[in-house]
Design a protein around this motif. Structure first.
Motif, PDB file in Angstrom:
ATOM      1  N   HIS A   1       6.979  18.678 -27.254  1.00 43.41           N
ATOM      2  CA  HIS A   1       5.769  18.150 -26.623  1.00 43.41           C
ATOM      3  C   HIS A   1       5.803  18.366 -25.111  1.00 43.41           C
ATOM      4  N   LEU A   2       6.970  18.205 -24.523  1.00 43.16           N
ATOM      5  CA  LEU A   2       7.096  18.442 -23.093  1.00 43.16           C
ATOM      6  C   LEU A   2       6.728  19.881 -22.760  1.00 43.16           C
ATOM      7  N   TRP A   3       7.310  20.836 -23.517  1.00 44.73           N
ATOM      8  CA  TRP A   3       7.039  22.245 -23.258  1.00 44.73           C
ATOM      9  C   TRP A   3       5.618  22.632 -23.648  1.00 44.73           C
ATOM     10  N   GLN A   4       5.027  21.903 -24.593  1.00 43.39           N
ATOM     11  CA  GLN A   4       3.634  22.196 -24.938  1.00 43.39           C
ATOM     12  C   GLN A   4       2.731  21.940 -23.735  1.00 43.39           C
ATOM     13  N   GLY A   5       3.004  20.838 -23.015  1.00 45.52           N
ATOM     14  CA  GLY A   5       2.222  20.572 -21.813  1.00 45.52           C
ATOM     15  C   GLY A   5       2.378  21.667 -20.780  1.00 45.52           C
ATOM     16  N   ILE A   6       3.608  22.180 -20.640  1.00 50.07           N
ATOM     17  CA  ILE A   6       3.858  23.259 -19.685  1.00 50.07           C
ATOM     18  C   ILE A   6       3.154  24.543 -20.129  1.00 50.07           C
TER      19      ILE A   6
ATOM     20  N   VAL B   1      12.929  31.155 -27.448  1.00 53.95           N
ATOM     21  CA  VAL B   1      13.482  30.193 -26.504  1.00 53.95           C
ATOM     22  C   VAL B   1      14.079  29.064 -27.330  1.00 53.95           C
ATOM     23  N   LEU B   2      15.367  28.850 -27.183  1.00 47.95           N
ATOM     24  CA  LEU B   2      16.075  27.843 -27.972  1.00 47.95           C
ATOM     25  C   LEU B   2      16.201  26.563 -27.156  1.00 47.95           C
ATOM     26  N   LEU B   3      15.623  25.483 -27.672  1.00 44.88           N
ATOM     27  CA  LEU B   3      15.634  24.189 -26.993  1.00 44.88           C
ATOM     28  C   LEU B   3      16.855  23.390 -27.431  1.00 44.88           C
TER      29      LEU B   3
END
Length: 637
Positions: free
Chosen positions: A388-393, A513-515
């Motif tokens: 969700h954090l990266w979705q915003g980015i 991209v591996l989180l």
């Protein structure tokens, strides 16, 4: 405020811009604190200086378990514990019959640890109220038995001898109940750590068998175990193959984290020289090899051939098996010859240098050959690693025209039918289908969509997930590991290897991209804050995370390091942002991230209970193993 044309987001841990959905705030206790009652509540073990910000110079800073696990009791006269591990249909019935006959021929030689010593709850229990006492009871009983067994030449069997209730196969079909329940399997990494701490010399015999043989019988017999209604096993054969794949991924991932002194490999398809007595030499039971040869008839039996859709899973399974062969050979641990499976095409690179350090696993990789201005990017990570954090980015970058998204293609590839992540669902889709025919249809649809994109002469980076629903179409799948709720979350995740193979075959540059995030924080995020375990005991979600971590490790390890780069959730200094930015074709990503978000850690009252901390040992080990892969990824080589 804005920077690079993007508005600033102030993120309190995992709170994202409300425009992209309600964020989740994770309040984590980092240090020990004295409560009102005077008792000291344990935190996550980080120092006070880590409370506000964590930084790293490399992924080694996030490896909190040293791998491989050392067998400190090997060769020191400790009592011998034997455990047989393998996929279903890999020879367990042969070994069980042979062990009984060999033990009957030597009265008093064999002892079963299944009856009262090892509680199977430690392998697949989901209720913390039962699991923790079961683990303590198992450790206490094994430690007492180890003291009694000093100087004895007896052989102690942890499975396949006596009145044994301990799980034996990956997955354990006998205990899978009325649904897939794929977390039912042993945990040889946990067993090895328990044996190490209680004074046992553990010998794991990894049993290997032809992949097609195993798969055909898996599909044939699946519904006979009561997992699905009669006849549905063959109708949902792709779902069954996913079930089998998950078991094989867990077996390989667990063994690869062990020192070579823990295990030996036995191939039932190889010609065995009984005069050399390989099993007898390994476990000390006389004539066991002759009894195994006499019982091989138990493995006979025909099964219908796999349908085309199900056969598409064989390549990944054979790759794991071939990598297991390399691991056994490299460590000198093979009791027999090792039959090499044919990989059925595909571009493969065989390189010991490229293999991860852990267990010398996965020397066979999908070789990356496609590089270009048109690039497809997919974010892979466990639930709670920051989707969700990266979705915003990503949405900010899309609006600034720094990224692209083709929702029609994404919908075809990722999520063409509601609820299709359930492995037994027959909706058409690349990742979603349960049956062979619909899986084939979904694969073709995905291929056609990629071909159209390539022929359009498009350039730039196109996101395959993390695009918000409603963006120029109907994107919206985060595609995390796992994705969505349900009782089969161990299987409800993408198959990034198949996606990479498809892109390579079509001629498109595909990247991952591996989180990553610490295991303790994942458990707190998913269970205490986001309640993903609703309707299940808390440990159910921990089992889900562990199984999906095994899938990520095995899948990413199968890919050339040029495919992927990694980023840590706790990397507040964005030390890997340049590498991720290079992968995403955004050279200014680091500056952008520093401008649009601020990750802040807050001390609070929610923390990981000590008894849960003991359980997540295998999850922590998987995380550390994946970090080893990250150390070889793009920008780190």
């Amino acid at each position: 405020n804005s920077i690079f044309g993007l508005s600033v987001i102030d993120l309190d841990d995992d709170v994202v811009d409300s425009e992209f959905g309600k964020g989740m705030e994770h309040n984590i206790k980092y240090t020990d604190e004295v409560e009102d009652n005077g008792q000291v509540e344990q935190g996550l073990g980080y120092g006070k200086e880590d409370a506000d910000m964590m930084s790293m110079d490399g992924f080694g800073d996030f490896v909190d378990i040293d791998l491989p696990l050392q067998n400190i009791n090997a060769g020191k006269g400790k009592p011998k514990m034997v455990f047989f591990a393998g996929n279903a249909y890999s020879g367990h019935e042969v070994i069980e019959s042979a062990v009984k006959k060999a033990c009957d021929a030597e009265p008093g030689k064999c002892v079963s640890l299944c009856e009262g010593a090892i509680d199977m709850e430690i392998f697949h229990g989901t209720n913390i109220e039962r699991y923790h006492p079961a683990l303590e009871r198992t450790e206490h009983q094994l430690q007492a038995l180890a003291q009694e067994a000093k100087g004895s030449d007896k052989i102690y069997f942890a499975n396949l001898y006596g009145n044994c209730a301990v799980s034996t196969t990956y997955p354990d079909l006998e205990r899978s109940g009325k649904s897939f329940r794929s977390h039912f399997h042993p945990d040889v990494y946990l067993l090895a750590s328990v044996a190490e701490s209680t004074g046992w010399d553990l010998e794991i015999i990894v049993m290997l068998k032809n992949i097609e043989y195993v798969a055909e019988r898996f599909v044939r017999d699946f519904d006979s175990y009561g997992i699905l209604k009669k006849g549905l096993g063959s109708k949902t054969d792709v779902g069954v193959m996913r079930f089998m794949e998950n078991g094989m991924q867990n077996l390989f991932a667990q063994v690869s984290m062990l020192h070579k002194n823990f295990y030996k490999c036995y191939d039932f398809d190889a010609a065995v020289d009984t005069a050399s007595r390989p099993l007898e030499q390994a476990i000390g039971l006389r004539n066991i090899d002759e009894y195994v040869e006499a019982e091989r008839g138990l493995m006979n039996g025909s099964a219908p051939p796999l349908k085309t859709g199900a056969k598409m899973f064989l390549r990944a399974l054979k790759l794991i098996r071939q990598s297991m062969n390399r691991m056994c050979e490299h460590n000198g641990n093979s009791l027999t010859g090792l039959v090499e499976p044919e990989l059925d095409g595909g571009n493969r690179e065989i390189s010991e240098i490229a293999a991860p350090l852990v267990g010398y696993g996965m020397p066979h990789r999908l070789k990356k050959t496609q590089f270009g201005k048109l690039r497809l990017v997919f974010f892979v990570g466990l639930e709670g690693t920051g989707h969700h954090l990266w979705q915003g980015i990503v949405m900010k970058l899309l609006k600034a025209n720094q990224l692209n998204a083709e929702c029609k293609m994404n919908d075809v590839i990722m999520h063409p039918a509601g609820g299709c992540w359930a492995p037994y669902n027959n909706g058409k889709g690349f990742f979603c289908s349960g049956a062979s025919e619909s899986f084939q249809d979904g694969y073709k649809m995905a291929a056609d969509a990629m071909i159209r994109l390539k022929e359009s002469n498009a350039t730039g980076t196109h996101m395959l997930n993390l695009v918000h629903r409603g963006w120029k179409g109907n994107c919206g799948s985060l595609a995390s590991y796992p994705c969505f709720s349900g009782s089969e979350k161990n299987l409800q995740h993408p198959d990034v290897l198949k996606l990479a193979e498809l892109a390579e075959n079509i001629g498109i540059d595909f990247r991952v991209v591996l989180l990553m995030r610490k295991a303790e924080e994942l458990v707190i995020s998913d269970i205490w804050h986001r309640h993903f375990n609703i309707g299940h005991p808390k440990m159910y979600e921990e089992r889900v995370l562990e199984n999906n971590a095994a899938s990520i490790y095995t899948t990413i390890a199968t890919m050339d390091p040029k495919f992927y780069s990694c980023t840590q959730y706790d990397d507040a200094t964005f030390s890997t942002a340049d590498h991720v930015g290079s992968l995403m074709q955004i050279p200014t990503l680091k500056e952008t991230l520093q401008g649009i978000m601020h990750v802040r850690k807050a001390n609070a009252t929610v923390h990981l209970p000590k008894r849960h901390e003991r359980y997540i040992q295998t999850l922590r080990a998987f995380n550390s193993a994946i970090n080893e892969l990250c150390s070889k990824s793009l920008g780190h080589v």
